[in-house]
Design a protein around this motif. Structure first.
Motif, short mmCIF file in Angstrom:
data_model
loop_
_atom_site.label_atom_id
_atom_site.label_comp_id
_atom_site.label_asym_id
_atom_site.label_seq_id
_atom_site.Cartn_x
_atom_site.Cartn_y
_atom_site.Cartn_z
N ALA A 1 57.34 48.91 37.75
CA ALA A 1 58.76 48.61 37.51
C ALA A 1 58.93 47.86 36.20
CB ALA A 1 59.32 47.80 38.66
N VAL A 2 58.03 46.91 35.92
CA VAL A 2 58.10 46.16 34.65
C VAL A 2 57.84 47.09 33.48
CG1 VAL A 2 57.01 44.34 33.29
CG2 VAL A 2 57.50 43.96 35.72
N SER A 3 56.81 47.92 33.60
CA SER A 3 56.50 48.86 32.51
C SER A 3 57.67 49.81 32.26
CB SER A 3 55.24 49.67 32.86
OG SER A 3 54.12 48.81 32.96
N GLY A 4 58.34 50.24 33.34
CA GLY A 4 59.48 51.13 33.20
C GLY A 4 60.64 50.47 32.47
N VAL B 1 65.56 40.13 30.15
CA VAL B 1 64.90 39.08 30.94
C VAL B 1 63.44 39.45 31.16
CG1 VAL B 1 64.80 37.93 33.18
CG2 VAL B 1 67.01 38.30 32.07
N THR B 2 63.20 40.69 31.58
CA THR B 2 61.83 41.14 31.80
C THR B 2 61.01 41.05 30.52
OG1 THR B 2 62.51 42.63 33.58
CG2 THR B 2 60.42 43.12 32.47
N ALA C 1 53.29 38.90 34.36
CA ALA C 1 54.75 38.86 34.29
C ALA C 1 55.36 39.51 35.52
CB ALA C 1 55.23 39.56 33.03
N ALA C 2 54.76 40.60 35.99
CA ALA C 2 55.27 41.27 37.19
C ALA C 2 55.19 40.35 38.40
CB ALA C 2 54.48 42.56 37.44
N GLU C 3 54.09 39.59 38.53
CA GLU C 3 53.97 38.64 39.63
C GLU C 3 55.05 37.56 39.54
OE1 GLU C 3 50.07 37.03 39.63
OE2 GLU C 3 49.07 38.96 40.01
N ALA C 4 55.29 37.03 38.33
CA ALA C 4 56.30 35.99 38.16
C ALA C 4 57.69 36.51 38.48
CB ALA C 4 56.25 35.44 36.73
N LEU C 5 57.95 37.76 38.14
CA LEU C 5 59.27 38.36 38.37
C LEU C 5 59.41 38.93 39.78
CD1 LEU C 5 59.57 40.26 34.99
CD2 LEU C 5 61.07 38.40 35.75
N ARG C 6 58.27 38.96 40.51
CA ARG C 6 58.24 39.54 41.85
C ARG C 6 58.66 41.02 41.81
NH1 ARG C 6 60.64 34.59 45.67
NH2 ARG C 6 59.09 33.04 45.02
N LEU C 7 58.13 41.69 40.83
CA LEU C 7 58.35 43.12 40.68
C LEU C 7 56.99 43.81 40.64
CD1 LEU C 7 61.06 43.16 37.83
CD2 LEU C 7 61.45 43.56 40.27
N SER C 8 56.99 45.11 40.87
CA SER C 8 55.75 45.86 40.73
C SER C 8 55.45 46.06 39.25
CB SER C 8 55.87 47.22 41.43
OG SER C 8 56.81 48.03 40.76
N GLN C 9 54.17 46.26 38.93
CA GLN C 9 53.79 46.48 37.53
C GLN C 9 54.45 47.75 36.97
OE1 GLN C 9 49.65 45.95 36.68
NE2 GLN C 9 49.73 47.13 34.79
#
Length: 298
Positions: free
Chosen positions: A33-36, A9-10, A23-31
């Motif tokens: 966390a998305v990179s991980g 999904v990410t 993408a991190a903003e849209a997913l409401r995650l930290s950058q």
């Protein structure tokens, strides 16, 4: 190989935006966390899925090959979440507040909801109290007579319809033949009050005060049903919207007489939270109520 659906999904969202930060903003995650998650997915695949550029990211051939599957997973998970949310919302009845004055609309609203596979639980009360219950979340929406005072913060009023208050008199009453009258002639008449403190009662009180009329005899009957019965029996007169005595008017037992005074119109509104578009229950109830309204009969 066991892929984590969240990673896919990410990945699909990052591919859509072409930028990890957005993408991190849209997913409401930290950058981070998305990179991980992207790194974990690449480690599982064993190939680079994207390359960084000055403007964001560009998918590699392996990334483009995986993207179609990732989008299917993301779409499936979103659909499943919406389905479960809808089932959860249908699990409890929609909670509607209904002013006593507008009780006749309950049947149309509940029947329309049933046809849509939705249950509605109706609570009757004073308009101002019902608006307070919507503000606190006790009710999803309320169909009320708009009070003179402002609504509580965080609420919106959606127009349902309006109606003019009339002097309702027994059919054989001398005023029944006039068609229209000021309120001064009713001073010696017994005046029939429905629910003291209700919005329609306050409107009637305002009209009497503006006309400097104090009825010599006043009966506080406590309900619209009692007022209608008293009208049929010729026990007095009242000020109400004609719709509350429609059956008695059609049967020829009660006559509505126009009031020669300003500000005789009352407005009926559906009260919802201001963020109604984000509240599925309130949004559905608003739609049901507006669909159930009937044109005012002459």
């Amino acid at each position: 190989m066991r892929l984590n659906p969240e990673y896919l999904v990410t990945f699909s969202v990052v591919a859509e935006y072409g930028n990890i930060s957005r993408a991190a903003e849209a997913l409401r995650l930290s950058q981070p966390a998305v990179s991980g998650q992207l790194k974990a997915l690449q480690d599982l695949v064993g190939e680079r899925l994207y390359t960084r550029t000055a403007y964001g990211i560009t998918l590699t051939d392996a990334g483009r090959d995986l993207l179609g599957y990732a989008r299917v997973i993301a779409s499936t998970l979103t659909g499943a979440a919406e389905h479960l949310r809808a089932r959860r919302n249908r699990a409890r009845p929609l909670r509607l507040g209904l002013s006593w004055t507008l009780g006749a609309h309950a049947v149309n609203i509940v029947a329309g909801a049933h046809a849509d596979g939705q249950a509605v639980r109706v609570t009757s009360g004073h308009s101002a109290a019902l608006a307070d219950d919507v503000a606190t979340g006790t009710l999803d929406a309320a169909l009320i007579v708009r009070p003179a005072a402002p609504l509580p913060p965080g609420l919106d009023a959606h127009r349902f319809r309006s109606e003019e208050l009339s002097l309702l008199v027994p059919d054989a009453h001398p005023l029944a033949a006039l068609g229209a009258t000021p309120l001064l002639p009713i001073a010696p008449e017994p005046f029939l009050w429905p629910m003291v403190g209700s919005t329609v009662a306050r409107h009637a009180e305002r009209l009497l005060n503006d006309a400097t009329v104090i009825p010599e005899v006043q009966f506080e009957l406590g309900s619209l049903a009692a007022v209608r019965e008293a009208l049929v029996r010729g026990l007095g007169v009242t000020i109400l919207p004609p719709s509350v005595a429609r059956l008695e008017i059609d049967a020829g037992h009660v006559t509505p007489v126009l009031i020669e005074a300003p500000n005789v119109t009352v407005e009926y509104v559906v009260v919802t939270p201001s963020d109604v578009l984000e509240r599925a229950e309130s949004r559905r109830l608003l739609d049901l109520v507006l669909r159930a309204r009937r044109p005012t009969r002459p």
